[in-house]
Design a protein around this motif. Structure first.
Motif, PDB file in Angstrom:
ATOM      1  N   VAL A 195       0.836  -1.204   0.000  1.00  0.00           N
ATOM      2  CA  VAL A 195       0.000   0.000   0.000  1.00  0.00           C
ATOM      3  C   VAL A 195       0.867   1.248   0.000  1.00  0.00           C
ATOM      4  CG1 VAL A 195      -1.710   1.320   1.291  1.00  0.00           C
ATOM      5  CG2 VAL A 195      -1.956  -1.156   1.102  1.00  0.00           C
ATOM      6  N   ALA A 196       1.903   1.260   0.819  1.00  0.00           N
ATOM      7  CA  ALA A 196       2.795   2.425   0.893  1.00  0.00           C
ATOM      8  C   ALA A 196       3.515   2.642  -0.443  1.00  0.00           C
ATOM      9  CB  ALA A 196       3.813   2.233   2.018  1.00  0.00           C
ATOM     10  N   ALA A 197       3.943   1.559  -1.063  1.00  0.00           N
ATOM     11  CA  ALA A 197       4.621   1.684  -2.354  1.00  0.00           C
ATOM     12  C   ALA A 197       3.655   2.212  -3.418  1.00  0.00           C
ATOM     13  CB  ALA A 197       5.178   0.325  -2.778  1.00  0.00           C
ATOM     14  N   GLU A 198       2.427   1.715  -3.412  1.00  0.00           N
ATOM     15  CA  GLU A 198       1.432   2.178  -4.382  1.00  0.00           C
ATOM     16  C   GLU A 198       1.100   3.646  -4.164  1.00  0.00           C
ATOM     17  OE1 GLU A 198      -1.838  -0.470  -3.943  1.00  0.00           O
ATOM     18  OE2 GLU A 198      -0.948  -2.043  -5.190  1.00  0.00           O
ATOM     19  N   ASP A 199       1.035   4.057  -2.906  1.00  0.00           N
ATOM     20  CA  ASP A 199       0.767   5.469  -2.613  1.00  0.00           C
ATOM     21  C   ASP A 199       1.874   6.352  -3.182  1.00  0.00           C
ATOM     22  OD1 ASP A 199      -1.561   4.829  -1.325  1.00  0.00           O
ATOM     23  OD2 ASP A 199      -0.729   4.955   0.706  1.00  0.00           O
ATOM     24  N   ALA A 200       3.110   5.925  -3.032  1.00  0.00           N
ATOM     25  CA  ALA A 200       4.227   6.700  -3.579  1.00  0.00           C
ATOM     26  C   ALA A 200       4.128   6.760  -5.100  1.00  0.00           C
ATOM     27  CB  ALA A 200       5.547   6.076  -3.157  1.00  0.00           C
ATOM     28  N   ALA A 224       5.676 -11.594  -6.375  1.00  0.00           N
ATOM     29  CA  ALA A 224       5.402 -11.174  -7.754  1.00  0.00           C
ATOM     30  C   ALA A 224       4.878  -9.747  -7.823  1.00  0.00           C
ATOM     31  CB  ALA A 224       4.397 -12.131  -8.392  1.00  0.00           C
ATOM     32  N   GLU A 225       4.074  -9.358  -6.835  1.00  0.00           N
ATOM     33  CA  GLU A 225       3.510  -8.004  -6.842  1.00  0.00           C
ATOM     34  C   GLU A 225       4.615  -6.964  -6.684  1.00  0.00           C
ATOM     35  OE1 GLU A 225      -0.365  -5.693  -4.901  1.00  0.00           O
ATOM     36  OE2 GLU A 225       0.334  -7.595  -4.074  1.00  0.00           O
ATOM     37  N   ALA A 226       5.571  -7.244  -5.813  1.00  0.00           N
ATOM     38  CA  ALA A 226       6.680  -6.313  -5.612  1.00  0.00           C
ATOM     39  C   ALA A 226       7.593  -6.275  -6.836  1.00  0.00           C
ATOM     40  CB  ALA A 226       7.476  -6.712  -4.371  1.00  0.00           C
ATOM     41  N   LYS A 227       7.801  -7.431  -7.447  1.00  0.00           N
ATOM     42  CA  LYS A 227       8.640  -7.477  -8.648  1.00  0.00           C
ATOM     43  C   LYS A 227       8.028  -6.642  -9.769  1.00  0.00           C
ATOM     44  CE  LYS A 227      10.730 -10.693 -11.948  1.00  0.00           C
ATOM     45  NZ  LYS A 227      10.847 -12.115 -12.372  1.00  0.00           N
ATOM     46  N   ALA A 228       6.712  -6.802  -9.969  1.00  0.00           N
ATOM     47  CA  ALA A 228       6.026  -6.008 -10.987  1.00  0.00           C
ATOM     48  C   ALA A 228       6.053  -4.532 -10.629  1.00  0.00           C
ATOM     49  CB  ALA A 228       4.594  -6.497 -11.149  1.00  0.00           C
ATOM     50  N   GLY A 229       5.947  -4.231  -9.334  1.00  0.00           N
ATOM     51  CA  GLY A 229       5.955  -2.839  -8.890  1.00  0.00           C
ATOM     52  C   GLY A 229       7.278  -2.150  -9.152  1.00  0.00           C
ATOM     53  N   VAL A 230       8.368  -2.849  -8.916  1.00  0.00           N
ATOM     54  CA  VAL A 230       9.690  -2.279  -9.200  1.00  0.00           C
ATOM     55  C   VAL A 230       9.808  -1.943 -10.678  1.00  0.00           C
ATOM     56  CG1 VAL A 230      12.142  -2.839  -9.377  1.00  0.00           C
ATOM     57  CG2 VAL A 230      10.920  -3.318  -7.263  1.00  0.00           C
ATOM     58  N   ASN A 231       9.404  -2.885 -11.516  1.00  0.00           N
ATOM     59  CA  ASN A 231       9.488  -2.666 -12.966  1.00  0.00           C
ATOM     60  C   ASN A 231       8.622  -1.489 -13.404  1.00  0.00           C
ATOM     61  OD1 ASN A 231      10.339  -3.356 -15.625  1.00  0.00           O
ATOM     62  ND2 ASN A 231       8.391  -4.386 -15.964  1.00  0.00           N
ATOM     63  N   HIS A 232       7.429  -1.402 -12.844  1.00  0.00           N
ATOM     64  CA  HIS A 232       6.500  -0.312 -13.168  1.00  0.00           C
ATOM     65  C   HIS A 232       7.083   1.037 -12.746  1.00  0.00           C
ATOM     66  CE1 HIS A 232       2.054   1.182 -12.934  1.00  0.00           C
ATOM     67  NE2 HIS A 232       2.758   1.827 -13.824  1.00  0.00           N
ATOM     68  N   ALA A 233       7.609   1.080 -11.527  1.00  0.00           N
ATOM     69  CA  ALA A 233       8.170   2.335 -11.014  1.00  0.00           C
ATOM     70  C   ALA A 233       9.365   2.779 -11.860  1.00  0.00           C
ATOM     71  CB  ALA A 233       8.571   2.171  -9.551  1.00  0.00           C
ATOM     72  N   ARG A 234      10.219   1.848 -12.226  1.00  0.00           N
ATOM     73  CA  ARG A 234      11.385   2.195 -13.045  1.00  0.00           C
ATOM     74  C   ARG A 234      10.952   2.720 -14.409  1.00  0.00           C
ATOM     75  NH1 ARG A 234      15.132  -3.123 -11.677  1.00  0.00           N
ATOM     76  NH2 ARG A 234      15.842  -2.419  -9.606  1.00  0.00           N
ATOM     77  N   PHE A 235       9.936   2.079 -14.974  1.00  0.00           N
ATOM     78  CA  PHE A 235       9.448   2.515 -16.283  1.00  0.00           C
ATOM     79  C   PHE A 235       8.906   3.942 -16.210  1.00  0.00           C
ATOM     80  CE2 PHE A 235       5.715   2.925 -19.101  1.00  0.00           C
ATOM     81  CZ  PHE A 235       6.354   2.850 -20.330  1.00  0.00           C
ATOM     82  N   LEU A 236       8.049   4.200 -15.228  1.00  0.00           N
ATOM     83  CA  LEU A 236       7.461   5.528 -15.105  1.00  0.00           C
ATOM     84  C   LEU A 236       8.528   6.590 -14.835  1.00  0.00           C
ATOM     85  CD1 LEU A 236       4.223   4.701 -13.067  1.00  0.00           C
ATOM     86  CD2 LEU A 236       4.419   5.213 -15.505  1.00  0.00           C
ATOM     87  N   SER A 237       9.545   6.211 -14.073  1.00  0.00           N
ATOM     88  CA  SER A 237      10.634   7.155 -13.808  1.00  0.00           C
ATOM     89  C   SER A 237      11.391   7.490 -15.093  1.00  0.00           C
ATOM     90  CB  SER A 237      11.589   6.559 -12.768  1.00  0.00           C
ATOM     91  OG  SER A 237      12.641   7.453 -12.489  1.00  0.00           O
ATOM     92  N   ARG A 238      11.591   6.484 -15.933  1.00  0.00           N
ATOM     93  CA  ARG A 238      12.332   6.710 -17.180  1.00  0.00           C
ATOM     94  C   ARG A 238      11.564   7.593 -18.160  1.00  0.00           C
ATOM     95  NH1 ARG A 238      13.053   1.002 -17.334  1.00  0.00           N
ATOM     96  NH2 ARG A 238      11.720   0.917 -19.205  1.00  0.00           N
TER      97      ARG A 238
END
Length: 325
Positions: A195-200, A224-238
């Motif tokens: 939840v905290a990661a999604e809020d960020a 798996a949810e955290a793995k997908a989240g890392v990839n999503h966050a990196r993509f949006l940052s790029r």
């Protein structure tokens, strides 16, 4: 799916002549895994039947079903109650005659059976799983297995008889829907770290989101949810600072690997993922060493943003394998 004309939807005849049991004849296993919606390409909302969107309450007698909700709304629910699947499309004139009759009967049934409406244009894999040749097609499912089906428009009397026969066949074999006690269902507690990661992520703090997901992965490498989240966050940052000219720059400099990576990211944001995948596969084909590894890793990270069963994703994975070996 080819759009058949109204004349191609052949009626099944009187109710007593509907096809015999379909159990085992249709393989629905491919629809049992819910597709993951890609963050950069939200799926369109269901359009509803010819009479408008179906009600979407928790245990409604009429529900719109998508490829993502098929397992829950059809397969799982059919373990409790008979589910009748109405496969239709907005352009189908016979569907506009049949669907309102089915909706009326479902609403009158008092929960004895459920109508699941599937727009075949929006959900082609469901139509393919049933082997639909023409629409409207109606399939009855119990305990996760198709029982009977018919194609074309039937009269209300014929459909009532068909339903009575089906309900008689499953009587005592399905437990029925749970009793509605008037209380809202209790949602299971979510992992506060997620939840905290999604809020960020929602706040646009992609670095904080990536860090939060990475901490979870450090504790739980298979999350798996955290793995997908890392990839999503990196993509949006790029992609947050990318502009359309990155594509022109990459096209003008085919040997510039950094430019190709940036252009592929922008093409995904622009919903041109087929071009992004093809671009990176070309880099894999024409480079070696670190450059090739970077292109491969970027392609794999982009593929993870999409439904693994998406034809474009499957094709890209095959093409990547061919380029590598």
């Amino acid at each position: 799916m080819t759009r058949p004309g109204p004349q191609s939807a052949s009626p099944a005849g009187r109710a007593g002549s509907f096809p015999s049991s379909l159990a085992g004849a249709v393989d629905l296993s491919a629809l049992k895994e819910r597709a993951t919606q890609p963050p950069a390409q939200a799926a369109p909302p269901p359009q509803g039947g010819p009479g408008g969107p179906a009600p979407q309450t928790g245990r409604s007698a009429v529900v719109d079903v998508t490829e993502q909700s098929f397992e829950t709304d059809v397969l799982e629910r059919s373990n409790r109650v008979l589910v009748v699947v109405d496969l239709w499309a907005t352009w189908c004139e016979p569907c506009k005659q049949l669907s309102p009759v089915l909706e009326k009967l479902a609403s009158e049934a008092g929960g004895k059976w459920v109508l699941a409406k599937v727009d075949v244009d929006q959900n082609p894999r469901i139509a393919q799983a049933f082997g639909v040749q023409s629409i409207p097609t109606v399939v009855a499912i119990a305990a996760g297995q198709p029982l009977h089906a018919f194609a074309g428009v039937q009269s209300e009397a014929q459909i009532r008889q068909w339903l009575d026969e089906l309900l008689g066949a499953v009587e005592g074999k399905l437990p029925g829907e749970p009793v509605d006690d008037g209380q809202e269902p209790v949602e299971p507690p979510r992992d506060p770290r997620i939840v905290a990661a999604e809020d960020a992520l929602q706040d646009g703090d992609f670095a904080a989101a990536e860090e939060a997901y990475a901490r979870i992965l450090n504790d739980e490498p298979k999350n798996a949810e955290a793995k997908a989240g890392v990839n999503h966050a990196r993509f949006l940052s790029r992609v947050q600072s990318l502009t359309p000219d990155v594509v022109a720059t990459a096209d003008a400099n085919p040997s510039d690997v950094d430019a190709q990576l940036a252009a592929a990211d922008f093409e995904v944001v622009s919903r041109q993922q087929d071009r992004a995948f093809a671009r990176l596969i070309d880099v894999v084909k024409t480079t070696a060493g670190d450059d090739r590894a970077r292109a491969r890793e970027r392609l794999l990270s982009l593929l993870e943003l999409f439904d693994p069963a998406d034809p474009l994703v499957l094709s890209a994975r095959r093409n990547l394998a061919a380029a590598l070996y």
